[in-house]
Design an enzyme around this catalytic site. Structure first.
Site, PDB file in Angstrom:
ATOM      1  N   TRP A  60       0.826  -1.226   0.000  1.00 62.54           N
ATOM      2  CA  TRP A  60       0.000   0.000   0.000  1.00 62.54           C
ATOM      3  C   TRP A  60       0.851   1.264   0.000  1.00 62.54           C
ATOM      4  CZ3 TRP A  60      -4.525  -1.000   4.036  1.00 62.54           C
ATOM      5  CH2 TRP A  60      -5.407  -1.945   3.485  1.00 62.54           C
ATOM      6  N   LYS A  61       2.154   1.123   0.220  1.00 63.32           N
ATOM      7  CA  LYS A  61       3.041   2.296   0.299  1.00 63.32           C
ATOM      8  C   LYS A  61       2.475   3.303   1.317  1.00 63.32           C
ATOM      9  CE  LYS A  61       4.596   1.246  -4.330  1.00 63.32           C
ATOM     10  NZ  LYS A  61       5.258   1.699  -5.525  1.00 63.32           N
ATOM     11  N   HIS A  82      13.078  -1.907  -0.993  1.00 61.18           N
ATOM     12  CA  HIS A  82      12.297  -1.277  -2.061  1.00 61.18           C
ATOM     13  C   HIS A  82      13.087  -0.110  -2.660  1.00 61.18           C
ATOM     14  CE1 HIS A  82       9.144   0.503  -4.389  1.00 61.18           C
ATOM     15  NE2 HIS A  82       8.424  -0.577  -4.184  1.00 61.18           N
ATOM     16  N   GLU A 116      11.887  -6.547  -9.543  1.00 64.18           N
ATOM     17  CA  GLU A 116      11.096  -5.338  -9.775  1.00 64.18           C
ATOM     18  C   GLU A 116      11.987  -4.301 -10.460  1.00 64.18           C
ATOM     19  OE1 GLU A 116       7.660  -3.924  -7.441  1.00 64.18           O
ATOM     20  OE2 GLU A 116       9.046  -2.444  -6.696  1.00 64.18           O
TER      21      GLU A 116
END
Ligand code: PGA
Length: 252
Positions: free
Chosen positions: A9-10, A93, A163
């Site tokens: 959801w950041k 991330h 990613e």
């Protein structure tokens, strides 16, 4: 090996009421799944709202610190996250690298701390530019430095997400093709085997970067990834549940 879909959801939504509404809408639509784990990673402050639930959805955090406790203002430790009933923690991330200067060495320390708890790390790696001559090297170096010193007994707890930075949601996001993902998957598998041996086959390898219900089958069915991490599309309950169901129906 079970498939997995991770909702990142950041820094969304803006209130606990909004977070509860989103979680409930997803939970109510999911129904029974055959062989897929669903993990939601909300911002830390919303974890207590979901901690006590008996739900098909597992909880994860979006980051943690590398020390267990102490004078580290503003940080959250792996043990605290574990105490919130989380099963997973996202580490490495690229947004944390970009905005906070997180390095591979910090990520390595975080993974080691996380592996002392019952949490499983979800490690993100990926090259910065598309089709660059350097991309193979970039992925290999990231794997080598972030996984340095990780003992064999912990290897199977790892989840590694390919990613690519150029494919993360933004106005200019380019969608990765099946070929991009197959190529990266084989680079990752080869590098992991070189670093950790045969046991590396037990690591779950996922894809992340602008995943939605239109393209999920490319990454899972065609490119053979064992799951996905979903950012933007995880904030739309209908779309997210569609992704979960499509993934659950794939045989990989
Ligand atoms: P995205 O985000 O699905 O919006 O590209 C994925 C992520 O950054 O984890």
């Amino acid at each position: 090996m079970q498939k997995i879909v991770v909702a990142n959801w950041k820094m969304n939504p803006l209130s606990v009421a909004g977070a509860e509404e989103l979680f409930n809408l997803i939970e109510n639509r999911i129904g029974n799944l055959k062989n897929t784990e669903v993990v939601i990673c909300p911002p830390f402050v919303y974890l207590p709202a979901f901690q006590g639930r008996d739900s098909i959805i597992k909880l994860g955090a979006q980051n943690c610190f590398w020390e267990e406790k102490g004078a580290y203002t503003g940080e959250i430790s792996a043990r605290m996250i574990e105490d919130m009933n989380c099963r997973y923690v996202i580490l490495g991330h690229s947004e944390r690298q970009k905005y906070l200067g997180e390095t591979d060495e910090m990520i390595n320390r975080k993974i080691k701390t996380v592996l002392k708890t019952n949490l499983s790390p979800i490690l993100l790696i990926g090259e910065t530019r598309r089709n660059s001559l350097n991309s193979k090297k970039e992925i290999e170096v990231q794997l080598e430095s972030t996984l340095m010193g990780i003992e064999e007994e912990h290897i199977r707890e790892l989840n590694i997400v390919y990613e690519p930075l150029w494919a993360i949601s933004s106005q200019q996001a380019t969608i990765a093709t099946v070929e991009d993902v197959i190529r990266a998957k084989s680079i990752i598998k080869e590098a992991l085997k070189k670093l950790k041996g045969e046991i590396a086959k037990q690591i779950r390898i996922l894809y992340g970067g602008s995943v939605d219900s239109e393209n999920i089958l490319d990454f899972v069915e065609k490119a053979g990834m064992k799951g996905v991490i979903v950012g933007r599309a995880s904030l739309d309950p209908e779309e997210f549940v569609k992704i979960v169901k499509l993934l659950d129906d794939v045989k990989v």
